[in-house]
Scaffold this active site. Sequence first.
Site, short mmCIF file in Angstrom:
data_model
loop_
_atom_site.label_atom_id
_atom_site.label_comp_id
_atom_site.label_asym_id
_atom_site.label_seq_id
_atom_site.Cartn_x
_atom_site.Cartn_y
_atom_site.Cartn_z
N HIS A 1 0.80 -1.21 0.00
CA HIS A 1 0.00 0.00 0.00
C HIS A 1 0.84 1.27 0.00
O HIS A 1 0.29 2.36 -0.12
CB HIS A 1 -0.89 0.00 1.25
CG HIS A 1 -0.09 -0.11 2.52
ND1 HIS A 1 0.45 -1.30 2.94
CD2 HIS A 1 0.26 0.83 3.43
CE1 HIS A 1 1.10 -1.10 4.08
NE2 HIS A 1 1.01 0.16 4.39
N CYS A 2 2.17 1.16 0.16
CA CYS A 2 2.99 2.36 0.35
C CYS A 2 4.08 2.52 -0.70
O CYS A 2 4.07 3.48 -1.47
CB CYS A 2 3.63 2.34 1.74
SG CYS A 2 2.48 2.63 3.09
N ILE A 3 5.05 1.61 -0.74
CA ILE A 3 6.27 1.83 -1.51
C ILE A 3 6.01 2.07 -3.00
O ILE A 3 6.55 3.01 -3.58
CB ILE A 3 7.26 0.66 -1.32
CG1 ILE A 3 7.54 0.43 0.17
CG2 ILE A 3 8.56 0.94 -2.07
CD1 ILE A 3 8.11 1.63 0.88
N VAL B 1 3.39 3.22 -4.37
CA VAL B 1 2.34 4.21 -4.58
C VAL B 1 2.72 5.60 -4.06
O VAL B 1 2.66 6.60 -4.79
CB VAL B 1 1.02 3.74 -3.90
CG1 VAL B 1 -0.06 4.81 -4.04
CG2 VAL B 1 0.55 2.43 -4.52
N ASP B 2 3.12 5.68 -2.80
CA ASP B 2 3.29 6.98 -2.14
C ASP B 2 4.28 7.91 -2.82
O ASP B 2 4.02 9.12 -2.94
CB ASP B 2 3.70 6.78 -0.68
CG ASP B 2 2.61 6.09 0.14
OD1 ASP B 2 1.52 5.87 -0.41
OD2 ASP B 2 2.85 5.78 1.31
#
Length: 423
Positions: free
Chosen positions: A259-261, A263-264
Amino acid sequence: MKKSLVVIGQGYVGLPMALRAAEKGFDVVGLDTNGAVVEALNSGVSHIDDVSDEQLNRGLAGGYRAATDAATIGDADVVVVCVPTPLSADGGPDLRPVEAAARAIGEHVRPGTLVVLESTTYPGTTEEVFTPLVVGDILIPGVDVFIAFSPERIDPGNERFGVQNTPKVVGGLTPECGHRAREFYAEFVDTVVEAKGAKEAEMAKLLENTFRHVNIALVNEMVRFSHELDIDLWDAIECAATKPFGYMAFRPGPGVGGHCIPVDPSYLSHRVKAQLGYAFRMVELAEEINTAAPLYVATRIWQALNERRIAVNGAKVLLVGVTYKANISDRRESPADPLAKRLVELGAELSYYDPYIAEWQVEGASGLHLRSAEDLSAAARDADLVVLLQAHRDIDLKTLAHESTTVLDTRGVMPPGKSVSRL
């Protein structure tokens, strides 16, 4: 009198925080738009890996309940927003869930309430997008309603760090907003760090994940030419990691997921290009390298089969571990999907084993629906090539190496042997 908290979004971020707050004496409502999730939560059935049914039931007995009715916001002393912000078509964050939550708060919030946004997004979102929808034309931020940003730092599957002992960063729209947010989180988080403001707190989250994204891309690039130069990059990394200062070990793999790497960092890249007109080249290059990593794994699979005079077209390839990280059932942005898609395009007969995923609908490959093998040893013996993508704790790596004719280890964790080659 118990303080009242409403947590909007009962996923991997919102639910653990809601239960931790209930444990510390808050009267907590977990607000979610998914009626099935709410019903399951109130029945004591958790839908995320990091919260057991036992933990959920303790929360239900101690002041937590789930709901779909946004009117509960009107009774809250504090409202925290933990809704998803997936990538939109233009590469920025899809803020529709954040905007919907902000509108719901604006319709029901009472003066004096602390409102905190935790959803990851670009710097400026709290001030420019979220706050106007909360306060409308009547309330004044920092006077009537206190608004802050606090980036979520949940690491799914991490048994060492959770809500309580992971330091919490907070940044308010005004100093008073920041102070109130710090005092709130300090009631159930061991360490709270107050940023200069909301933008700095937003940037801190993106900096953390961009740092990881770029360094993972570095080793994913290095593993390619290290293989060509006959260098064991994993051994080199272990040697470099003995330096007690100035170095942090990152290891290559089949690609980034979750959910992070993946996308963010794109949020920041999108913001820089949209507002300043130039590219954040480091992020764009890292994204290019990490996105290509599964395709490199496919190339290595082709090479490994070719060395044994086996055509990839018709070869039996077993993928082991198809989640985005070890020991969880989360498959968001898993590199297993583009790898599987490419292998099927090359004609491979694909199978997989994962103790956390019983069925797999491969993203991007229409009609490719697989079921996990029941017996890993039997599946490994039947395969022309086994590819280790995630080393779940339930997987016996020694047995896997023994039962397999050839294993491509993308994580560098398999015991050495004639049948095992590293990425």
